[in-house]
Design a protein around this motif. Sequence first.
Motif, mmCIF file in Angstrom:
data_model
loop_
_atom_site.group_PDB
_atom_site.id
_atom_site.type_symbol
_atom_site.label_atom_id
_atom_site.label_comp_id
_atom_site.label_asym_id
_atom_site.label_seq_id
_atom_site.Cartn_x
_atom_site.Cartn_y
_atom_site.Cartn_z
ATOM 1 N N ALA A 122 -9.295 -3.446 13.722
ATOM 2 C CA ALA A 122 -9.913 -3.963 12.503
ATOM 3 C C ALA A 122 -9.791 -2.810 11.473
ATOM 4 O O ALA A 122 -9.444 -3.439 10.079
ATOM 5 N N LEU A 123 -10.043 -1.765 11.681
ATOM 6 C CA LEU A 123 -9.597 -0.498 10.460
ATOM 7 C C LEU A 123 -8.417 -0.606 9.867
ATOM 8 O O LEU A 123 -8.108 -0.743 8.793
ATOM 9 N N ARG A 124 -7.291 -0.710 10.690
ATOM 10 C CA ARG A 124 -5.949 -1.116 10.453
ATOM 11 C C ARG A 124 -5.794 -2.220 9.551
ATOM 12 O O ARG A 124 -4.966 -2.169 8.515
ATOM 13 N N ALA A 125 -6.380 -3.316 10.021
ATOM 14 C CA ALA A 125 -6.112 -4.716 9.369
ATOM 15 C C ALA A 125 -6.663 -4.409 7.942
ATOM 16 O O ALA A 125 -6.279 -5.008 6.968
ATOM 17 N N GLU A 126 -8.131 -3.814 7.957
ATOM 18 C CA GLU A 126 -8.690 -3.526 6.599
ATOM 19 C C GLU A 126 -7.786 -2.836 5.550
ATOM 20 O O GLU A 126 -7.662 -3.042 4.677
ATOM 21 N N PHE A 127 -7.301 -1.725 6.058
ATOM 22 C CA PHE A 127 -6.544 -0.896 5.586
ATOM 23 C C PHE A 127 -5.326 -1.501 4.747
ATOM 24 O O PHE A 127 -4.965 -1.411 3.619
ATOM 25 N N ARG A 128 -4.613 -2.217 5.600
ATOM 26 C CA ARG A 128 -3.426 -3.073 5.209
ATOM 27 C C ARG A 128 -3.781 -4.114 4.058
ATOM 28 O O ARG A 128 -2.939 -3.834 3.165
ATOM 29 N N GLN A 129 -4.878 -4.742 4.355
ATOM 30 C CA GLN A 129 -5.207 -5.469 3.001
ATOM 31 C C GLN A 129 -5.359 -4.869 1.789
ATOM 32 O O GLN A 129 -5.166 -5.478 0.842
ATOM 33 N N GLN A 130 -5.961 -3.650 2.003
ATOM 34 C CA GLN A 130 -6.393 -2.861 0.764
ATOM 35 C C GLN A 130 -5.069 -2.425 0.258
ATOM 36 O O GLN A 130 -4.756 -2.354 -1.025
ATOM 37 N N CYS A 131 -4.098 -2.025 0.796
ATOM 38 C CA CYS A 131 -2.739 -1.627 0.559
ATOM 39 C C CYS A 131 -2.092 -2.594 -0.220
ATOM 40 O O CYS A 131 -1.424 -2.656 -1.250
ATOM 41 N N GLU A 132 -2.094 -3.912 0.396
ATOM 42 C CA GLU A 132 -1.332 -5.131 0.012
ATOM 43 C C GLU A 132 -2.226 -5.337 -1.413
ATOM 44 O O GLU A 132 -1.358 -5.878 -2.389
ATOM 45 N N ASN A 133 -3.242 -5.522 -1.410
ATOM 46 C CA ASN A 133 -3.962 -5.918 -2.884
ATOM 47 C C ASN A 133 -3.517 -4.876 -3.901
ATOM 48 O O ASN A 133 -3.451 -5.229 -5.035
ATOM 49 N N ARG A 134 -3.337 -3.676 -3.828
ATOM 50 C CA ARG A 134 -3.019 -2.746 -4.767
ATOM 51 C C ARG A 134 -1.474 -2.411 -4.832
ATOM 52 O O ARG A 134 -1.191 -1.747 -5.663
ATOM 53 N N ARG A 135 -0.832 -3.192 -3.975
ATOM 54 C CA ARG A 135 0.847 -3.119 -3.934
ATOM 55 C C ARG A 135 1.197 -1.607 -3.625
ATOM 56 O O ARG A 135 1.987 -0.982 -4.268
ATOM 57 N N ALA A 136 0.419 -1.091 -2.695
ATOM 58 C CA ALA A 136 0.939 0.600 -2.514
ATOM 59 C C ALA A 136 2.150 0.592 -1.965
ATOM 60 O O ALA A 136 2.668 0.005 -1.102
ATOM 61 N N ALA A 137 2.646 1.608 -2.368
ATOM 62 C CA ALA A 137 4.135 2.025 -1.940
ATOM 63 C C ALA A 137 3.940 2.874 -0.723
ATOM 64 O O ALA A 137 2.975 3.443 -0.391
#
Length: 95
Positions: A12-27
């Motif tokens: 769950a933590l990993r999925a939430e982090f991935r979504q945050q990264c995708e939302n801000r288009r993290a490199a």
Amino acid sequence: MANERSTRRHKALRAEFRQQCENRRAACHLCSQPIDYTLPKDHPDAFENDHFYPFSTHPELVDDPANFRPSHKSCNSSRGNAEVTPTLGPPSEAW
């Protein structure tokens, strides 16, 4: 065991982090190049959650989101459990 990467909490933590990264288009924090968040997870350029302090050397930080970093699957694999080597990043202009 609380320090497993396969627990429901960690997933769950990993999925939430991935979504945050995708939302801000993290490199990728290792190569500074963009990550294509639409790629399948087995693609070398796909997003992979990297642990800044590797799980193998710091198992107590496995569920600490402050230890998560966005990376390409290939960059994370090539780093292994080596320390992150700071880089200057891409130049602002061609010299």
